[in-house]
Design a protein around this motif. Structure first.
Motif, mmCIF file in Angstrom:
data_model
loop_
_atom_site.group_PDB
_atom_site.id
_atom_site.type_symbol
_atom_site.label_atom_id
_atom_site.label_comp_id
_atom_site.label_asym_id
_atom_site.label_seq_id
_atom_site.Cartn_x
_atom_site.Cartn_y
_atom_site.Cartn_z
ATOM 1 N N ARG A 58 0.374 -1.655 0.436
ATOM 2 C CA ARG A 58 0.411 -0.201 0.049
ATOM 3 C C ARG A 58 1.035 1.225 0.772
ATOM 4 N NH1 ARG A 58 -3.480 -2.825 3.713
ATOM 5 N NH2 ARG A 58 -2.080 -2.255 4.838
ATOM 6 N N VAL A 61 0.797 1.537 -4.071
ATOM 7 C CA VAL A 61 -0.278 1.158 -4.610
ATOM 8 C C VAL A 61 -1.641 1.438 -4.086
ATOM 9 C CG1 VAL A 61 -1.628 -0.255 -6.518
ATOM 10 C CG2 VAL A 61 1.079 -0.708 -6.827
ATOM 11 N N HIS A 62 -2.885 1.927 -4.922
ATOM 12 C CA HIS A 62 -4.328 2.330 -4.523
ATOM 13 C C HIS A 62 -4.623 1.580 -5.320
ATOM 14 C CE1 HIS A 62 -7.598 4.423 -2.910
ATOM 15 N NE2 HIS A 62 -7.749 4.024 -3.909
ATOM 16 N N ARG A 74 -4.175 2.680 -9.238
ATOM 17 C CA ARG A 74 -2.978 4.040 -8.938
ATOM 18 C C ARG A 74 -1.402 3.707 -8.114
ATOM 19 N NH1 ARG A 74 -3.668 8.210 -6.314
ATOM 20 N NH2 ARG A 74 -5.357 7.481 -5.441
ATOM 21 N N CYS A 75 -0.548 3.526 -9.146
ATOM 22 C CA CYS A 75 0.482 4.248 -8.365
ATOM 23 C C CYS A 75 1.198 5.300 -7.963
ATOM 24 C CB CYS A 75 2.196 3.653 -9.325
ATOM 25 S SG CYS A 75 3.667 4.673 -8.498
ATOM 26 N N LEU A 76 1.034 5.561 -6.421
ATOM 27 C CA LEU A 76 1.424 6.509 -5.467
ATOM 28 C C LEU A 76 2.767 7.141 -5.185
ATOM 29 C CD1 LEU A 76 -0.673 4.604 -1.344
ATOM 30 C CD2 LEU A 76 -1.488 6.023 -3.980
ATOM 31 N N THR A 78 5.572 9.231 -5.645
ATOM 32 C CA THR A 78 6.098 11.026 -6.635
ATOM 33 C C THR A 78 7.486 10.858 -7.330
ATOM 34 O OG1 THR A 78 6.607 12.182 -4.815
ATOM 35 C CG2 THR A 78 3.839 11.053 -5.085
ATOM 36 N N THR A 121 4.680 5.203 6.190
ATOM 37 C CA THR A 121 2.774 5.015 6.002
ATOM 38 C C THR A 121 2.756 5.724 7.484
ATOM 39 O OG1 THR A 121 3.073 2.842 6.178
ATOM 40 C CG2 THR A 121 0.718 3.531 7.349
ATOM 41 N N GLY A 124 3.597 9.171 4.911
ATOM 42 C CA GLY A 124 1.919 9.760 3.556
ATOM 43 C C GLY A 124 3.391 10.285 2.692
ATOM 44 N N ARG A 126 5.962 9.647 -0.255
ATOM 45 C CA ARG A 126 6.039 8.675 -1.435
ATOM 46 C C ARG A 126 6.592 9.489 -2.256
ATOM 47 N NH1 ARG A 126 3.457 7.143 2.238
ATOM 48 N NH2 ARG A 126 0.640 6.014 1.877
#
Length: 237
Positions: A58, A61-62, A74-76, A78, A121, A124, A126
């Motif tokens: 997680r 990936v969302h 969706r790839c998270l 950045t 995590t 938040g 990434r």
């Protein structure tokens, strides 16, 4: 007791793989403890390893929630610049994994992976600069999942052939303090721990010192005097 066909207590790995996947079984066996020791089998601990891999997934990936339209996960990750804290935990993780793999200390490398995942995590953030090397570190431990994440990161070549990440010694350096270890008020050695280490961790490291183990052998520990960041003293009889 040891697993034995005669006792009927052998665990069939196929059943574990069927329920949790091969990566979970592989990771759990490495996380159980030092290779040279006997270790208890625990289905509860397997659940814990499985949840860790889910948390790691997680980070990247969302997955669409149930009932949503059939959209691709969706790839998270950045392209944001990592913070100083992000880089520090990354390089500490690279160093730990590198040294522990060479020393066959797989369980402690996985513990560091858990610290890494918990950090990102909570924040938040990434950043690719941190998460991409983490996938490379994870590959020897959970290769199937790591290859999937590598593809999610837009990589076309197989992860297996990617060069191993290199850590910066300055960024990977631990901030440690020295704690004196005493038995009946007499210093028998010292240990290095992170500032603010709790008594349980300090006591475990202290008991592992050969000089201390010899003094405690065959004796009863009546009391443990602990002064955080300074001393630990075993009162025995």
């Amino acid at each position: 007791e040891k697993m034995s066909k005669s006792r009927g207590n052998v665990i069939n790995p196929d059943e574990v793989v069927s329920k949790y996947g091969a990566d979970t079984l592989r990771l759990y066996e490495m996380f159980m403890g030092p290779l040279e020791r006997d270790k208890p089998w625990s289905m509860q601990d397997i659940e814990g390893v499985y949840r860790f891999l889910q948390r790691a997934w997680r980070l990247f990936v969302h997955d669409p929630a149930e009932g949503e339209e059939e959209a691709a996960a969706r790839c998270l990750v950045t392209e944001d610049e990592p913070t100083a804290d992000d880089l520090k935990i990354l390089h500490k993780t690279i160093r730990k994994a590198t040294e522990d793999i060479e020393g066959l200390r797989f369980n402690t490398a996985i513990s560091q992976f858990m610290i890494f995942v918990n950090h990102f995590t909570k924040t938040g953030r990434r950043p690719r600069a941190c998460l991409q090397p983490f996938v490379q570190l994870l590959c020897p431990f959970a290769p199937h999942m790591a290859e999937e994440l590598w593809e999610k990161l837009g990589q076309s070549a197989a992860l297996t052939y990617a060069p191993w990440p290199i850590f910066d010694p300055e960024l990977a350096r631990d901030e440690v303090i020295t704690v004196a270890v005493q038995v009946l008020g007499k210093t028998r050695g010292s240990i290095e721990v992170e500032p603010g280490a709790e008594q349980a961790r300090v006591e475990e490291l202290a008991r592992a010192l050969p000089a201390v183990a010899n003094q405690l052998g065959g004796k009863t520990v009546r009391k443990v005097i602990f002064v955080k960041d300074k001393i630990i003293n075993f009162v025995v009889s």
